[in-house]
Design an enzyme around this catalytic site. Structure first.
Site, PDB file in Angstrom:
ATOM      1  N   ASP A 305       0.826  -1.202   0.000  1.00  0.00           N
ATOM      2  CA  ASP A 305       0.000   0.000   0.000  1.00  0.00           C
ATOM      3  C   ASP A 305       0.869   1.264   0.000  1.00  0.00           C
ATOM      4  O   ASP A 305       1.831   1.370   0.739  1.00  0.00           O
ATOM      5  CB  ASP A 305      -0.910  -0.003   1.223  1.00  0.00           C
ATOM      6  CG  ASP A 305      -1.802   1.211   1.228  1.00  0.00           C
ATOM      7  OD1 ASP A 305      -2.734   1.233   0.406  1.00  0.00           O
ATOM      8  OD2 ASP A 305      -1.553   2.144   2.026  1.00  0.00           O
TER       9      ASP A 305
ATOM     10  N   ASN B 125      -3.261 -10.683  -2.691  1.00  0.00           N
ATOM     11  CA  ASN B 125      -2.512 -10.015  -1.616  1.00  0.00           C
ATOM     12  C   ASN B 125      -3.394  -9.690  -0.426  1.00  0.00           C
ATOM     13  O   ASN B 125      -4.532  -9.265  -0.583  1.00  0.00           O
ATOM     14  CB  ASN B 125      -1.887  -8.714  -2.125  1.00  0.00           C
ATOM     15  CG  ASN B 125      -0.511  -8.927  -2.689  1.00  0.00           C
ATOM     16  OD1 ASN B 125      -0.117 -10.060  -2.912  1.00  0.00           O
ATOM     17  ND2 ASN B 125       0.216  -7.862  -2.939  1.00  0.00           N
ATOM     18  N   MET B 126      -2.798  -9.866   0.755  1.00  0.00           N
ATOM     19  CA  MET B 126      -3.377  -9.458   2.030  1.00  0.00           C
ATOM     20  C   MET B 126      -4.304  -8.243   1.907  1.00  0.00           C
ATOM     21  O   MET B 126      -5.438  -8.251   2.340  1.00  0.00           O
ATOM     22  CB  MET B 126      -2.168  -9.093   2.904  1.00  0.00           C
ATOM     23  CG  MET B 126      -2.349  -9.162   4.361  1.00  0.00           C
ATOM     24  SD  MET B 126      -2.778 -10.757   5.002  1.00  0.00           S
ATOM     25  CE  MET B 126      -1.212 -11.516   5.339  1.00  0.00           C
ATOM     26  N   LYS B 127      -3.776  -7.203   1.331  1.00  0.00           N
ATOM     27  CA  LYS B 127      -4.451  -5.911   1.248  1.00  0.00           C
ATOM     28  C   LYS B 127      -5.747  -5.960   0.438  1.00  0.00           C
ATOM     29  O   LYS B 127      -6.713  -5.272   0.759  1.00  0.00           O
ATOM     30  CB  LYS B 127      -3.463  -4.919   0.615  1.00  0.00           C
ATOM     31  CG  LYS B 127      -4.018  -3.540   0.341  1.00  0.00           C
ATOM     32  CD  LYS B 127      -3.974  -2.680   1.566  1.00  0.00           C
ATOM     33  CE  LYS B 127      -4.660  -1.350   1.287  1.00  0.00           C
ATOM     34  NZ  LYS B 127      -4.858  -0.579   2.505  1.00  0.00           N
ATOM     35  N   GLY B 128      -5.728  -6.781  -0.622  1.00  0.00           N
ATOM     36  CA  GLY B 128      -6.926  -6.887  -1.447  1.00  0.00           C
ATOM     37  C   GLY B 128      -7.120  -5.726  -2.394  1.00  0.00           C
ATOM     38  O   GLY B 128      -6.160  -5.060  -2.782  1.00  0.00           O
TER      39      GLY B 128
END
Lengths: 521, 242
Positions: A305, B125-128
């Site tokens: 992120d 991924n974890m985050k999506g």
């Protein structure tokens, strides 16, 4: 230019951590080792090029011969110098004779140590002259056709066919591009040799070969004349042939190379040791031939992120800078990377982007920062994509970025069409012009969103670099500190091509480059 | 005659379309006329050449508007979407716990020469993606993301090793329809090894539709904008049915 108030003592601390991290890798990994790719580079710079009938490059054949004889730890230089004394011919002929088995390669007793050394010095001086002439040649061209104003507009071409790329590149330049990057065929970073000759087929890009470099550079020289400013050419020195590509690029007067300290390790699973060893030599070549490097921090944000992990970008920039300095690159050669990748749905996301871009600008005031457009959240609605690129363009010109990778509205759909590049550049040209001096007119509010965000990233960076420094970069990568990807010391491609240097190892090019230091002019 | 439709601008059945393209000619009156005639031949009438600009030597770019003359019968159109009920993150995990009683194994990769991991990462991924958690985040799913430029052989080997229930394949940016060849290659490999039926095989990417995926021999296909929980819902629903 507007500045965010940063604690200069803290800036010093993060730079010192990065330097310690880089120095430790230099001392413990780079200095004691060499690789097959480094040795092939020596041969290329000594004048060896071409392939045998099956298309295997001569530098590979020769280095492999030495490896078979278990002599590679001494370096290829002295053996090749001895062969040249034996053949009494030039480097190319000697290489052919070696590969045809007409010279007993690896035998050097026939000549005195002094004779061999003096031949090595002669060859190395010639090699350095090649690098020098690339630097001088480019500088002369830039006297006639000067560099344009920053941010430089960077545009990609990627047809797979170098001749088609040439047409696309000229069109891009006529629409305003300042830098042309020929995207490489996607599997090339994993090839342990440099392909040969002009190529017309590739996968998602065009093979990086010395001949392709030459064809494109020539086309851009013509385009530069027409445009009145110098158009730079970029290629990729990542993967298993970093230093060889750097040598080919220097010979053909390329201007920039993608050359990141950790990209290959993390995203291509290339062995760490191999990468660091190859990278140092490739960067020494870039330093001497005045090739700018571009680093790949933007890639972290395609997997992690952009807000949560902004500090990994800043940390990697600092490490790339410190390693670059250890390889004699100047600030003006450090195209440190970052990207505009915050989720467009985040409130005040643009303010955070400005904070990140401005922080990079202030940490590396003289580096031509490489700024990547949005890709992760690019929409297939090309009209919305164009809006995102506009905001990116505004952030770039406001914070005075160096190398601006033009966003393409069809990023999420296909490799760019001619009209896509035109749309992209119209957008960039408009926003750069209309907001040219905005950055000089504004101030960042001292306790505002932007200043606070920059401070947070810097704090997180300091904490992170301290941790990396405590355990060392090699271990930090093993534990997945960067982009959440774990790479072990013994894993990845290319480790079998790394070897410990013998006490008798010689590579006078490397020694001279290190000893003579940074050379300008 | 059924339910005839054509594009809508601001009045029903006005047929308004916007179109942009490049012709390999120098700009001028003749180029504009050529663009108009070309559009007419595409069955677009009342053409307005809104914009014409030479974007490279000998190449002119046009933005045009016109009225499409073709209508189609909407009632005769057939297309499918992945038909499954969609659950959220919590519902999916509890469904797996209650109905499947073991962890679900999923392996994913971007195959062939495509270096883009955006698509597979968005799902795994974890985050999506878009606020929807990725498969790695699901406690009841073992998700293995092999990344990009994975060969079909590597993907199949990993699927066998992990005892995968589902294989996710992504193709994001490819040239000249390479994605079709890559997708086909995987199915051919699975069939040659006689293990096609062992897995749910799911295709994803901006140029994928469910119909195209099924035509290529996949169980389902997900296009742009898909969120991880949609894919997970599909996998879990299929496994529960079994």
């Amino acid at each position: 230019m507007a500045q965010i108030k940063l604690d200069q003592e803290q800036v010093k601390r993060v730079k010192n951590y990065a330097k310690d991290i880089a120095d430790s890798v230099q001392k413990n990994v780079i200095d004691g080792n060499s690789s097959v790719s480094v040795e092939r580079t020596v041969l290329r710079l000594y004048g060896v090029d071409g392939t045998d009938e099956e298309g295997t490059p001569y530098p590979n054949l020769i280095v492999d011969k030495l490896k078979e004889k278990d002599l590679l730890s001494k370096g290829v230089s002295k053996f090749f110098a001895a062969s040249m004394l034996a053949s009494k011919r030039d480097a190319m002929d000697t290489a052919e004779l070696i590969c045809q088995g007409n010279i007993l390669f690896g035998e050097i007793n026939e000549f005195s140590r002094a004779d061999i050394e003096s031949k090595e010095i002669e060859l190395s001086k010639e090699a350095l002259k090649t690098l020098d002439s690339s630097r001088i040649h480019k500088s002369k061209k830039q006297e006639k056709t000067p560099l344009p104003e920053q941010p430089f507009k960077y545009m990609i071409v990627a047809t797979g066919n170098i001749y088609e790329d040439r047409t696309q590149a000229k069109a891009a330049v006529s629409s305003g591009a300042d830098i042309i990057a020929v995207i490489r065929s996607t599997a090339q970073s994993l090839l342990d040799y440099v392909p040969y000759g002009a190529t017309t087929e590739g996968f998602g890009g065009t093979f990086a070969t010395q001949e392709n470099f030459k064809i494109m550079r020539k086309a851009l020289d013509e385009a530069s004349k027409k445009k009145g400013t110098y158009v730079r050419l970029v290629n990729y020195a990542s993967g298993l042939c970093m230093s060889e590509i750097a040598a080919c690029a220097a010979i053909e007067d390329l201007d920039m190379l993608l050359n990141d300290s950790m990209y290959g390790i993390l995203f291509r699973d290339i062995n760490k040791k191999r990468t660091f060893v190859d990278q140092h030599f490739s960067r020494l070549i870039c330093s001497r031939a005045k090739i700018l490097i571009n680093t790949g921090e933007d890639n972290y944000l395609t997997t992690s992120d952009a807000i949560e992990n902004a500090y990994t970008v800043t940390s990697s920039q600092l490490i790339n800078e410190a390693m670059g300095k250890n390889s004699l690159l100047t600030d003006e050669q450090l195209g440190l990377g970052h990207a505009f990748e915050i989720d467009p749905k985040v409130k005040n996301g643009f303010l955070f982007e400005l904070a990140h871009a401005q922080l990079a600008r202030q940490l590396f005031p003289d580096a031509p920062l490489k700024y990547m457009p949005p890709t992760k959240y690019k929409s297939c609605d090309i009209f919305f994509s164009q809006c995102m690129d506009s905001m990116f363009n505004l952030a770039s010109v406001t914070t005075g970025q160096g190398i601006h990778l033009c966003g393409i509205l069809t990023e999420a759909i296909h490799t760019p069409l001619m009209q896509d590049r035109f749309q992209s550049l119209s957008n960039v040209n408009y926003i750069f012009d209309t907001a040219r001096d905005l950055g000089d007119e504004i101030e960042f509010k001292e306790d505002g969103v932007i200043a606070k965000r920059a401070q947070t990233v810097l704090n997180e960076t300091e904490e992170f670099l301290k941790k990396v420094n405590d355990i060392g970069l090699m271990e930090a990568i093993s534990e997945g500190y960067f982009a959440g990807i774990k790479r072990l010391d013994t894993g990845g491609k290319g480790l079998d091509g790394v070897f410990l240097k013998d006490s008798d190892y010689s590579n006078p090019i490397l020694e001279m480059l290190e000893k003579e230091g940074t050379i300008n002019g | 005659m059924g339910n005839l439709i054509k594009p809508y601008g601001d009045t029903i059945d006005d047929g308004i379309v916007q179109l942009s393209f490049t012709l390999p000619v120098t700009n001028g009156a003749k180029a504009k006329k050529a663009a108009e005639i070309y559009a007419n031949n595409l069955k677009i009438e009342d053409v307005t050449i809104a914009h014409a600009e030479e974007i490279a030597e000998g190449f002119t770019y046009f933005v045009i508007f016109g009225k499409a003359s073709v209508s189609i019968d909407y009632d005769s159109v057939k297309a499918s979407e992945v038909s499954t009920e969609f659950y959220d993150y919590y519902e999916i995990n509890s469904l797996i716990k209650e109905k499947i009683n073991r962890k679900v194994n999923v392996v994913g990769a971007s195959i062939g020469t495509d270096a883009h991991t955006v698509g597979i990462d968005a799902i795994m991924n974890m985050k999506g993606y878009d606020g929807d958690y990725g498969l790695e985040r699901y406690p009841e799913i073992n998700a293995t993301n092999l990344g990009s430029q994975v060969t079909c052989e590597e993907l199949v080997e990993s699927a066998l090793k992990n005892g995968s229930d589902a294989i996710l394949v992504s193709q994001t940016v490819t040239q000249k329809d390479a994605h079709i060849r890559n997708f086909t290659e995987l199915i051919e490999l699975l069939e040659a090894e006689k293990i096609r039926k062992q897995f749910l095989v799911i295709a994803g990417g901006p140029r994928i539709t469910n119909d195209l995926a099924i035509e290529l021999g996949y169980d389902a296909g997900f296009g742009a904008g898909t969120v991880p929980s949609q894919v997970a819902s599909y996998i879990v629903t299929c496994l529960v049915k079994e």
